[in-house]
Design a protein around this motif. Sequence first.
Motif, PDB file in Angstrom:
ATOM      1  N   PRO A   1     -16.495   4.412  -0.042  1.00  9.80           N
ATOM      2  CA  PRO A   1     -16.068   5.873   0.328  1.00  9.80           C
ATOM      3  C   PRO A   1     -16.973   6.779  -0.059  1.00  9.80           C
ATOM      4  N   PHE A   2     -17.509   6.551  -1.402  1.00  8.93           N
ATOM      5  CA  PHE A   2     -18.597   7.461  -2.180  1.00  8.93           C
ATOM      6  C   PHE A   2     -19.866   7.175  -1.287  1.00  8.93           C
ATOM      7  N   MET A   3     -20.216   5.812  -0.698  1.00  7.90           N
ATOM      8  CA  MET A   3     -21.405   5.680  -0.022  1.00  7.90           C
ATOM      9  C   MET A   3     -21.400   6.413   1.439  1.00  7.90           C
ATOM     10  N   THR A   4     -20.362   6.517   1.967  1.00 10.40           N
ATOM     11  CA  THR A   4     -19.947   6.926   3.337  1.00 10.40           C
ATOM     12  C   THR A   4     -20.222   8.586   3.057  1.00 10.40           C
ATOM     13  N   LEU A   5     -19.509   9.111   2.118  1.00  8.78           N
ATOM     14  CA  LEU A   5     -19.786  10.458   1.702  1.00  8.78           C
ATOM     15  C   LEU A   5     -21.133  11.145   1.579  1.00  8.78           C
TER      16      LEU A   5
ATOM     17  N   ASP B   1     -27.991  11.010   7.082  1.00  2.32           N
ATOM     18  CA  ASP B   1     -28.435   9.657   7.216  1.00  2.32           C
ATOM     19  C   ASP B   1     -27.500   8.695   8.034  1.00  2.32           C
ATOM     20  N   TRP B   2     -26.254   9.543   8.401  1.00  2.00           N
ATOM     21  CA  TRP B   2     -25.273   8.707   9.405  1.00  2.00           C
ATOM     22  C   TRP B   2     -25.819   8.394  10.523  1.00  2.00           C
TER      23      TRP B   2
ATOM     24  N   GLY C   1     -28.350   0.895   7.765  1.00  2.00           N
ATOM     25  CA  GLY C   1     -28.241  -0.694   7.404  1.00  2.00           C
ATOM     26  C   GLY C   1     -27.487  -1.062   6.360  1.00  2.00           C
ATOM     27  N   LEU C   2     -27.922  -0.372   5.011  1.00  2.00           N
ATOM     28  CA  LEU C   2     -26.951  -0.605   3.904  1.00  2.00           C
ATOM     29  C   LEU C   2     -25.524  -0.374   3.865  1.00  2.00           C
ATOM     30  N   TRP C   3     -25.394   0.893   4.602  1.00  2.00           N
ATOM     31  CA  TRP C   3     -23.661   1.022   4.827  1.00  2.00           C
ATOM     32  C   TRP C   3     -23.126  -0.049   5.479  1.00  2.00           C
TER      33      TRP C   3
ATOM     34  N   LEU D   1     -10.225   2.772 -15.818  1.00  2.00           N
ATOM     35  CA  LEU D   1     -11.352   1.993 -15.936  1.00  2.00           C
ATOM     36  C   LEU D   1     -11.925   1.517 -14.656  1.00  2.00           C
ATOM     37  N   VAL D   2     -10.862   0.923 -13.771  1.00  2.00           N
ATOM     38  CA  VAL D   2     -11.557   0.394 -12.583  1.00  2.00           C
ATOM     39  C   VAL D   2     -12.019   1.672 -11.611  1.00  2.00           C
ATOM     40  N   PRO D   3     -11.408   2.483 -11.547  1.00  2.00           N
ATOM     41  CA  PRO D   3     -11.934   3.644 -10.380  1.00  2.00           C
ATOM     42  C   PRO D   3     -13.201   4.329 -11.245  1.00  2.00           C
ATOM     43  N   LEU D   4     -13.327   4.284 -12.679  1.00  2.00           N
ATOM     44  CA  LEU D   4     -14.660   4.869 -13.386  1.00  2.00           C
ATOM     45  C   LEU D   4     -15.587   3.900 -12.908  1.00  2.00           C
ATOM     46  N   MET D   5     -15.466   2.641 -12.949  1.00  2.00           N
ATOM     47  CA  MET D   5     -16.642   1.595 -12.454  1.00  2.00           C
ATOM     48  C   MET D   5     -17.005   2.163 -11.133  1.00  2.00           C
ATOM     49  N   GLY D   6     -16.156   2.177  -9.877  1.00  2.00           N
ATOM     50  CA  GLY D   6     -16.654   2.599  -8.817  1.00  2.00           C
ATOM     51  C   GLY D   6     -17.385   3.651  -8.920  1.00  2.00           C
ATOM     52  N   ILE D   7     -16.980   4.686  -9.447  1.00  2.00           N
ATOM     53  CA  ILE D   7     -17.798   6.016  -9.471  1.00  2.00           C
ATOM     54  C   ILE D   7     -19.081   5.744 -10.325  1.00  2.00           C
ATOM     55  N   VAL D   8     -19.087   5.027 -11.188  1.00  2.00           N
ATOM     56  CA  VAL D   8     -20.504   5.013 -11.795  1.00  2.00           C
ATOM     57  C   VAL D   8     -21.425   4.131 -10.920  1.00  2.00           C
ATOM     58  N   SER D   9     -20.763   3.102 -10.283  1.00  2.00           N
ATOM     59  CA  SER D   9     -21.498   2.287  -9.409  1.00  2.00           C
ATOM     60  C   SER D   9     -22.018   3.358  -8.211  1.00  2.00           C
ATOM     61  N   ALA D  10     -21.250   4.027  -7.513  1.00  2.00           N
ATOM     62  CA  ALA D  10     -21.663   5.070  -6.541  1.00  2.00           C
ATOM     63  C   ALA D  10     -22.730   6.014  -7.219  1.00  2.00           C
TER      64      ALA D  10
END
Length: 299
Positions: free
Chosen positions: A43-47, A54-55, A177-179, A212-221
């Motif tokens: 979702p962060f990548m989509t945003l 780039d959409w 392509g990455l998305w 911690l799990v949502p924070l991991m996703g935010i750090v990744s994004a």
Amino acid sequence: MSKGVVFAVSASFLFGVLYYFTSLLSPLNGQEIFGWRMLISLPFMTLFICLSGDWKWVPQIYRRVREKPRLIFGVLLTSALVAVQLWIFMWGPLNGHGLDVSLGYFLLPLTMVITGRIVYGERMSHLQKIAAVFAAIGVINELYRTGGFSWTTLVVALGYPLYFVLRRRLGTDNLGGLWLDMLLIIPAALWFVLSGEPLADIGAQRPALYWLVPLMGIVSAAAGYAYILASRLLPFSLFGLLSYAEPVLLVAVALLLGDSLKPGQWMTYLPIWLAVVVLIIEGLKHLNRMRRAIKFADQ
């Protein structure tokens, strides 16, 4: 350019944090962590690609696949290749392969140079040839010491060049392509998450996982966001030069998590690190030439 440097260093730092983050998510295993990372990051990548404009690449790729249905097999392959890379990044440090994965990232710039020579006929500079010799010494030592590289090292060092070459041939070497690659990973991510113990049950044992799990996703994004911005703001050579900070941080994290270099491994790592230093020197020389050219053009 200063903003680009900040973004590049921030991306490397955040990827290092993400590498260490796996140790904080016990009792989740590597597969479950990978699954949650994908589900939260998309979702962060989509945003981001919507805000960056780039959409437009997504519907273009979709139209090409409709016109040439055989392209879907190539797209599925690129998605599988990057899925393995993202999985091994989360799985490695939890399963005693932290140093092996980091060695793969040290070898990656060299395998990219060799791939460019073989696939695209790009000429290797004098310094690149020297770097290749140093890397070959490390490779030969590892082959002599163990009979071969760890499979995790080979997956990183050889998998990414194959991924980039295939994306270029398919014409999907853009954010769209990455998305799409990430979207196609979602079924596997869901399977990893749903086949494990429910997060609610695990969270009851360890409530910290709820944040911690949502924070991991935010750090990744955030790491991906900073990486993409840096690639746009910096000259390619400087961007490549700064990317060497990431494997250095990965080694530090692997050692912090309990991995250690065996005596015989020093003759594997030292020549490869020397090869990286040579490539850094080449990058600095290329940057100086670019700056002189720009200065001359402005006069």
